[in-house]
Write a protein that holds these residues in place. Structure first.
Motif, PDB file in Angstrom:
ATOM      1  N   GLU A   9      16.801 -34.685 -33.616  1.00 19.22           N
ATOM      2  CA  GLU A   9      17.369 -35.603 -34.880  1.00 19.22           C
ATOM      3  C   GLU A   9      16.654 -34.757 -36.369  1.00 19.22           C
ATOM      4  O   GLU A   9      16.219 -34.678 -36.195  1.00 19.22           O
ATOM      5  CB  GLU A   9      16.194 -37.300 -34.724  1.00 19.22           C
ATOM      6  CG  GLU A   9      15.815 -37.957 -33.504  1.00 19.22           C
ATOM      7  CD  GLU A   9      17.453 -38.363 -33.698  1.00 19.22           C
ATOM      8  OE1 GLU A   9      18.702 -39.541 -34.836  1.00 19.22           O
ATOM      9  OE2 GLU A   9      17.823 -39.609 -32.660  1.00 19.22           O
ATOM     10  N   ARG A  10      18.171 -35.749 -36.440  1.00 24.40           N
ATOM     11  CA  ARG A  10      18.863 -34.512 -37.559  1.00 24.40           C
ATOM     12  C   ARG A  10      17.434 -34.855 -38.350  1.00 24.40           C
ATOM     13  O   ARG A  10      16.853 -34.069 -39.840  1.00 24.40           O
ATOM     14  CB  ARG A  10      19.371 -34.019 -38.686  1.00 24.40           C
ATOM     15  CG  ARG A  10      20.578 -33.440 -37.023  1.00 24.40           C
ATOM     16  CD  ARG A  10      21.445 -32.447 -37.812  1.00 24.40           C
ATOM     17  NE  ARG A  10      21.664 -32.442 -39.138  1.00 24.40           N
ATOM     18  CZ  ARG A  10      21.966 -32.026 -40.519  1.00 24.40           C
ATOM     19  NH1 ARG A  10      21.513 -31.421 -40.531  1.00 24.40           N
ATOM     20  NH2 ARG A  10      22.441 -32.126 -41.089  1.00 24.40           N
ATOM     21  N   ARG A  11      16.717 -35.919 -38.953  1.00 24.64           N
ATOM     22  CA  ARG A  11      15.689 -36.706 -39.640  1.00 24.64           C
ATOM     23  C   ARG A  11      14.961 -35.811 -39.508  1.00 24.64           C
ATOM     24  O   ARG A  11      13.655 -35.545 -40.541  1.00 24.64           O
ATOM     25  CB  ARG A  11      15.924 -38.345 -39.849  1.00 24.64           C
ATOM     26  CG  ARG A  11      15.247 -38.230 -38.002  1.00 24.64           C
ATOM     27  CD  ARG A  11      15.400 -39.660 -38.979  1.00 24.64           C
ATOM     28  NE  ARG A  11      15.543 -40.651 -37.623  1.00 24.64           N
ATOM     29  CZ  ARG A  11      15.018 -40.683 -36.484  1.00 24.64           C
ATOM     30  NH1 ARG A  11      12.895 -40.230 -36.534  1.00 24.64           N
ATOM     31  NH2 ARG A  11      15.457 -41.691 -35.343  1.00 24.64           N
ATOM     32  N   GLU A  12      14.370 -35.133 -38.309  1.00 22.40           N
ATOM     33  CA  GLU A  12      13.360 -34.488 -37.996  1.00 22.40           C
ATOM     34  C   GLU A  12      12.950 -33.522 -39.326  1.00 22.40           C
ATOM     35  O   GLU A  12      12.359 -32.387 -39.672  1.00 22.40           O
ATOM     36  CB  GLU A  12      13.135 -34.207 -36.563  1.00 22.40           C
ATOM     37  CG  GLU A  12      12.404 -35.486 -35.482  1.00 22.40           C
ATOM     38  CD  GLU A  12      13.036 -34.780 -33.826  1.00 22.40           C
ATOM     39  OE1 GLU A  12      12.614 -34.125 -34.362  1.00 22.40           O
ATOM     40  OE2 GLU A  12      12.801 -35.699 -33.456  1.00 22.40           O
ATOM     41  N   GLN A  22      19.490 -31.943 -28.886  1.00 24.48           N
ATOM     42  CA  GLN A  22      20.115 -33.728 -28.850  1.00 24.48           C
ATOM     43  C   GLN A  22      18.188 -33.629 -29.671  1.00 24.48           C
ATOM     44  O   GLN A  22      17.547 -34.434 -28.941  1.00 24.48           O
ATOM     45  CB  GLN A  22      19.704 -33.979 -27.608  1.00 24.48           C
ATOM     46  CG  GLN A  22      21.065 -34.215 -27.201  1.00 24.48           C
ATOM     47  CD  GLN A  22      21.978 -34.539 -25.799  1.00 24.48           C
ATOM     48  OE1 GLN A  22      20.420 -35.681 -25.635  1.00 24.48           O
ATOM     49  NE2 GLN A  22      22.256 -34.555 -25.577  1.00 24.48           N
TER      50      GLN A  22
END
Ligand code: AMP
Ligand code: ZN
Length: 477
Positions: free
Chosen positions: A160-163, A158
């Motif tokens: 965040e892919r924006r990281e 879980q």
């Protein structure tokens, strides 16, 4: 009634339904054999053992795979520090792991693939990922996974892919969620790798596998070859493996096969060495061998592990271990009493206490493997059965039936001390001393009788006087 188990992938406790019942394929991430495995590692391996045994109790046919990580950052570093080849360093620790496993009565997995024996399969997996555009060759000669190209990346842990920092890379086997990057599938050979013999030729350059790649290649190879599938029923390990290890295993495996990699992700919480003497002596590195060398019965260690739910942290202290050993002694004494009471009889139908035991055991285990509650049911049974025996309300047939239920439960939990093979010489000596003690008592020479008792105690023999005569056992046994 059915087993429900917490699945890290969905963050829910779900009914357990394997892909092709009654078969269950189960992969537990195994030890990194750079050193002796510590009790924390073994907590996770005992979890695998309990889960596997309970599934078998339920009638499933479990195929368990445990890998041996014998090439990775840590093993290479340790071999270099010891000035020996990778193999010479890892072989004795692999052997030690199997000895420790047997000491703790963890039932052997069906296969123990070791990473260095699966290099060709790992090379194939990298090639497949390169072909599918999910991997690329860096200018440093290593091959990296393009995390941004695998849409579901981050689902298990879980994050965040924006990281994601596009194109940023990490070569190390271990890193944190705050630092999501393309990770190395295949690491270009360095002089340090070559020095310990940790480098292999591959079409994309000489090097060695990354740790995450190893588990994907070994688990997929095993289930594909044996069962023709590319999905595991259960994949387990400690919570520290959720990220990055298992996240990366999913990316590699699903990226290559297009199929779900594992149906249930089971993660055990950590064990910590806390409290008094132990933490001072061992830091957080108490090994199974330390425990064995200190004379602790493995049952006590298992009992201690069983005292806490697998999704809660466990503090391993001297006091907790002593308490667990006391529980084991009570259980062993009770079992002996029950076996004596059952001697020679055939089983009647199970008395109420035994029916309650099995129901309580199943309800607890079905509820996300609630082992501490199952142990609670066991001791409730001990108290109830002792009462019945005290009252004389169980005849040998009832005792026999109760014993059978007890054995069924203990076949899963395995909490009784191993009756060490008592050598014949000791046995004869004890018999002779007990006879001398009896004679001394008969002659009312109580001082002599007590002296004999002390003599026995000095050799670790405890004597208990029962209406049927003296009974003895070895202390701690
Ligand atoms: P390793 O040998 O470090 O690869 O770890 C083997 C297994 O032990 C992995 O499943 C880890 O998650 C697990 N593990 C490592 N440390 C602990 C700990 N303190 N308590 C419980 N499990 C652990
Ligand atoms: Zn693994």
């Amino acid at each position: 009634m059915t087993l429900r188990i917490y699945n890290t992938l969905t963050r829910r406790t779900e009914p357990f339904e394997p892909l092709a019942p009654p078969r269950v394929t189960m992969y537990v991430c195994g030890p990194t054999v750079y050193s002796y495995a510590h009790v924390g590692n073994f907590r996770t391996f005992v979890l695998g053992d309990l889960l596997r045994r309970y599934l078998e109790y339920l009638g499933f046919e479990v195929f368990q795979i445990m890998n041996i990580t014998d090439v990775d950052d840590r093993t290479i570093k340790a071999a270099a520090a010891a000035g020996v080849s990778l193999q010479d360093h890892t072989r004795p620790f692999t052997r030690a792991f199997f000895e420790d496993r047997d000491y703790l009565r963890i039932r052997p997995a069906d296969v123990y693939p070791s990473a260095t024996e699966y290099i060709p399969r790992m090379v194939e997996l990298v090639q497949r990922l390169l072909e599918r555009g999910l991997a690329y060759r860096g200018e440093d000669g290593s091959v990296y996974y393009a995390v941004g190209k695998f849409e579901p990346y981050g689902r298990l842990s879980q994050i965040e892919r924006r990281e994601l920092k596009a194109g940023a890379r990490v070569a190390s086997d271990e890193y944190t969620k705050e630092d999501v990057r393309d990770f190395a599938l295949w690491k270009a050979a360095t002089p340090d790798d070559e020095a310990v013999g940790a480098a292999w030729d591959a079409p994309f350059g000489r090097g060695r596998p990354g740790w995450h790649l190893e588990c994907s290649a070994m688990s997929l190879t095993e289930v594909r070859q044996r069962f023709g599938v590319e999905t595991l029923d259960i994949h387990a390990g400690g919570v520290d493996l959720i990220f990055p290890h298992h996240e990366n295993e999913i990316a590699q495996s699903e990226g290559a096969t297009g199929r779900p990699f594992a149906r249930y992700w089971v993660h055990g919480e950590f064990l910590f060495i806390r409290g008094t003497k132990m933490s001072k002596r061992f830091g957080n590195q108490l090994t199974a061998r330390d425990l064995r060398e200190e004379g602790h019965d493995a049952s006590a260690v298992r009992m201690l592990i069983c005292s806490t739910h697998y999704r809660q942290q466990l503090n391993f202290t001297d006091e907790a271990l002593e308490g667990a050993a006391e529980g084991v002694r009570r259980l062993a004494d009770f079992r002996e009493r029950l076996a004596d009471a059952a001697a020679g009889a055939a089983a009647a139908s199970a008395p109420q206490e035994a029916v309650d035991l099995e129901r309580g055991f199943r309800e607890a285990m079905d509820d996300d493997l609630n082992v501490p509650r199952a142990v609670g049911a066991l001791f409730t049974f001990v108290r109830g059965a002792n009462r019945e025996l005290d009252a004389g309300s169980w005849g040998p047939p009832e005792a026999r039936a109760a014993l059978a239920t007890l054995e069924t439960v203990l076949a899963v939990l395995d909490l009784l001390p191993v009756s060490e093979a008592v050598d014949a010489a000791l046995e004869a000596w004890v018999a002779e001393r007990l006879e001398a003690r009896r004679a001394a008592r008969k002659a009312r020479d109580f001082a002599a009788a007590d002296a004999i008792r002390d003599e026995l105690a000095a050799r670790g023999i405890e004597v208990e006087d029962t209406p049927q005569g003296p009974r003895w056992r070895r202390r701690g046994g």
